[in-house]
Design an enzyme around this catalytic site. Structure first.
Site, PDB file in Angstrom:
ATOM      1  N   ALA A  73       0.814  -1.222   0.000  1.00 28.58           N
ATOM      2  CA  ALA A  73       0.000   0.000   0.000  1.00 28.58           C
ATOM      3  C   ALA A  73       0.848   1.273   0.000  1.00 28.58           C
ATOM      4  O   ALA A  73       0.425   2.291  -0.546  1.00 28.58           O
ATOM      5  CB  ALA A  73      -0.935  -0.007   1.195  1.00 28.58           C
ATOM      6  N   THR A  74       2.031   1.228   0.586  1.00 32.31           N
ATOM      7  CA  THR A  74       2.883   2.427   0.563  1.00 32.31           C
ATOM      8  C   THR A  74       3.182   2.807  -0.885  1.00 32.31           C
ATOM      9  O   THR A  74       3.039   3.959  -1.291  1.00 32.31           O
ATOM     10  CB  THR A  74       4.197   2.165   1.336  1.00 32.31           C
ATOM     11  OG1 THR A  74       3.866   1.810   2.681  1.00 32.31           O
ATOM     12  CG2 THR A  74       5.109   3.371   1.327  1.00 32.31           C
ATOM     13  N   ASN A 151      -6.408   3.112  10.446  1.00 31.95           N
ATOM     14  CA  ASN A 151      -5.647   1.986  10.987  1.00 31.95           C
ATOM     15  C   ASN A 151      -5.425   2.053  12.494  1.00 31.95           C
ATOM     16  O   ASN A 151      -5.074   1.060  13.122  1.00 31.95           O
ATOM     17  CB  ASN A 151      -4.294   1.873  10.286  1.00 31.95           C
ATOM     18  CG  ASN A 151      -3.508   3.166  10.315  1.00 31.95           C
ATOM     19  OD1 ASN A 151      -3.982   4.195   9.826  1.00 31.95           O
ATOM     20  ND2 ASN A 151      -2.326   3.139  10.892  1.00 31.95           N
ATOM     21  N   GLN A 179      -6.923  -0.860   5.261  1.00 31.89           N
ATOM     22  CA  GLN A 179      -7.550  -1.455   6.453  1.00 31.89           C
ATOM     23  C   GLN A 179      -9.035  -1.734   6.237  1.00 31.89           C
ATOM     24  O   GLN A 179      -9.708  -2.195   7.154  1.00 31.89           O
ATOM     25  CB  GLN A 179      -7.374  -0.515   7.665  1.00 31.89           C
ATOM     26  CG  GLN A 179      -5.940  -0.288   8.082  1.00 31.89           C
ATOM     27  CD  GLN A 179      -5.310  -1.498   8.772  1.00 31.89           C
ATOM     28  OE1 GLN A 179      -5.973  -2.477   9.120  1.00 31.89           O
ATOM     29  NE2 GLN A 179      -4.002  -1.438   8.984  1.00 31.89           N
ATOM     30  N   CYS A 322       3.123   1.176  12.346  1.00 33.61           N
ATOM     31  CA  CYS A 322       3.796   1.638  11.138  1.00 33.61           C
ATOM     32  C   CYS A 322       4.666   2.852  11.394  1.00 33.61           C
ATOM     33  O   CYS A 322       5.344   3.342  10.511  1.00 33.61           O
ATOM     34  CB  CYS A 322       2.766   1.966  10.083  1.00 33.61           C
ATOM     35  SG  CYS A 322       1.546   0.680   9.978  1.00 33.61           S
TER      36      CYS A 322
HETATM   37  N1  PMP Z   1      -1.986   2.486   4.774  1.00 33.83           N
HETATM   38  C1  PMP Z   1      -2.558   1.985   5.877  1.00 33.83           C
HETATM   39  C2  PMP Z   1      -3.882   2.524   6.323  1.00 33.83           C
HETATM   40  C3  PMP Z   1      -1.922   0.988   6.604  1.00 33.83           C
HETATM   41  O1  PMP Z   1      -2.483   0.504   7.712  1.00 33.83           O
HETATM   42  C4  PMP Z   1      -0.661   0.512   6.156  1.00 33.83           C
HETATM   43  C5  PMP Z   1       0.086  -0.558   6.910  1.00 33.83           C
HETATM   44  N2  PMP Z   1       0.195  -0.321   8.257  1.00 33.83           N
HETATM   45  C6  PMP Z   1      -0.110   1.072   4.997  1.00 33.83           C
HETATM   46  C7  PMP Z   1      -0.801   2.050   4.331  1.00 33.83           C
HETATM   47  C8  PMP Z   1       1.213   0.603   4.458  1.00 33.83           C
HETATM   48  O2  PMP Z   1       1.017  -0.607   3.822  1.00 33.83           O
HETATM   49  P1  PMP Z   1       2.244  -1.509   3.317  1.00 33.83           P
HETATM   50  O3  PMP Z   1       2.830  -2.093   4.549  1.00 33.83           O
HETATM   51  O4  PMP Z   1       1.593  -2.538   2.443  1.00 33.83           O
HETATM   52  O5  PMP Z   1       3.159  -0.631   2.573  1.00 33.83           O
END
Ligand code: PMP
Length: 376
Positions: A73-74, A151, A179, A322
């Site tokens: 997602a990042t 989140n 989420q 995170c």
């Molecule tokens: N967006 C949200 C709302 C998340 O909860 C997270 C993970 N904690 C991320 C982005 C990042 O996702 P990823 O670890 O797949 O890069």
């Protein structure tokens, strides 16, 4: 019972065993590169990717070509926001103060580059309202990015209203749905124009995710290479991870059917803690319409270091896992108006369809015993 007992499913989930089994051959015997289109190994890899893309597209009820694989997602957030803005003249942008860092940091960077950004603030229940959004829109607003489920506090946003507002102003609407997928029933008739998601929150592996790109939206690549994923995201596709992601999507309806027990578990935890520690416990964003699998509980009257040092037999987060700088108070809780110490003394307990009644018994008993001592 595996100790410490895991209550941090919003941070990451285990890979489902059926999902892992589907992935394994693609690490060993079926190791082709989907880009090798002159032989059997490459064809099998491509077939596996096509199947996965169809599984995800079927779930969202969209065309398979709208799914772009990313590393998570990042990356999806970066691709959505930067890829949409690339090459366009600098317009006004809207996001909120309670987004994940994987969105907020992008907007911080864009501000440095000269974009004007409005950060919407939540109400006391952690909600960004549609009126809030409406009044922030300017004549030159080009992009709105508002997450679907928070989140840290589990609030569900009114993304359907946000999408309709953006549509009526011809503004692109991006939502970080990391989420939300597998936690809420989506309105498939009104999905955001751009939507980010991640494998490791839905019992697929870490390092794989995706971006849903509505067919009318043009995204430019944010890095250059071999032109995979319709030229939008270059790089050899990680076939085993993609196989796992697609297969994990097929289990979402089953996972969503556990909602009633999660709701019951969440009530039990809140009730037990409020009964025993009414004057020291604050349930954050406690609207009944929030998701039941994320509970955010702030504790008054105990230093956060003592609190977390004593809770060693359960695996939970303080705010968000995170945020690597754990000594910074959560920006989400700060946006809700919490002073630094209270924000730091906040437990995020997150549950899963794997959580059992026994786990909840253990958790309640354990928290009662520890808090009794700490608050004595
Ligand atoms: N967006 C949200 C709302 C998340 O909860 C997270 C993970 N904690 C991320 C982005 C990042 O996702 P990823 O670890 O797949 O890069």
């Amino acid at each position: 019972m595996n100790l410490p007992l895991y209550f941090d499913y919003a941070s990451t989930t285990p890979v489902r065993s059926e999902v892992l089994d589907k992935m394994l051959p693609y690490f060993s015997t079926l190791y082709g590169n989907a880009g090798s289109n002159l032989h059997h190994y490459g064809w099998l890899a491509q077939e596996a990717i096509d199947l996965s893309r169809n599984q995800i597209a079927d779930y969202f009820n969209v065309k398979p070509s709208s799914i772009i694989y990313t590393s998570g997602a990042t990356e999806s957030n970066n691709l959505a926001i930067k890829g949409y803005l690339k090459g366009k003249s600098k317009g006004h942008l809207i996001t909120s103060t309670i987004e994940h860092k994987a969105v907020l940091e992008i907007f911080g960077q864009l501000e440095n580059e000269g974009y004007a950004v409005t950060y919407l603030s939540p109400d006391e229940e952690g909600q960004i309202t549609k009126d809030n959004l409406k009044s922030a829109i300017q004549i030159d607003t080009v992009l709105v990015s508002l997450m679907m489920v928070n989140n840290e506090i589990g609030t569900i946003s009114d993304y359907v209203a946000f999408k309709n507002i953006c549509d009526s102003h011809a503004i692109c609407f991006h939502s970080d749905a990391t989420q939300a997928i597998g936690k809420i029933q989506l309105d498939f008739t009104c999905l955001p124009h751009l939507m980010s998601f991640s494998g490791h929150k839905i019992y697929a592996p870490k390092g794989i995710g995706g971006l849903l790109v509505n067919n009318n939206i043009n995204i430019s690549p944010i890095f250059d290479g071999g032109g995979q994923e319709r030229g939008i995201r270059s790089g050899t596709l990680p076939v085993p991870l993609i196989v796992g992601l697609g297969y994990a999507f097929t289990f979402i309806p089953e996972i969503l059917s556990f909602e009633d027990s999660l709701l019951r578990f969440s009530h039990r935890i809140k009730e037990a803690l409020l009964n025993s520690f009414k004057n020291n416990i604050l349930i954050n964003a406690k609207s009944p319409s929030n998701i039941s699998s994320i509970l955010s509980i702030s504790v008054h009257g105990v230093h956060w270091e003592d609190l977390f040092n004593s809770l060693t037999t359960i695996a939970i987060s303080n705010g968000s896992a995170c945020n690597v700088k754990a000594t910074n108070p959560s920006h989400v809780l700060t946006a809700l108006g919490h002073p630094r110490d209270l924000a730091l003394s906040t437990l995020r307990i997150s549950l899963s369809y794997l959580t059992t009644e026994k786990d909840i018994d253990f958790l309640i008993h354990y928290l009662q015993e520890k808090l009794d001592k700490l608050l004595a």
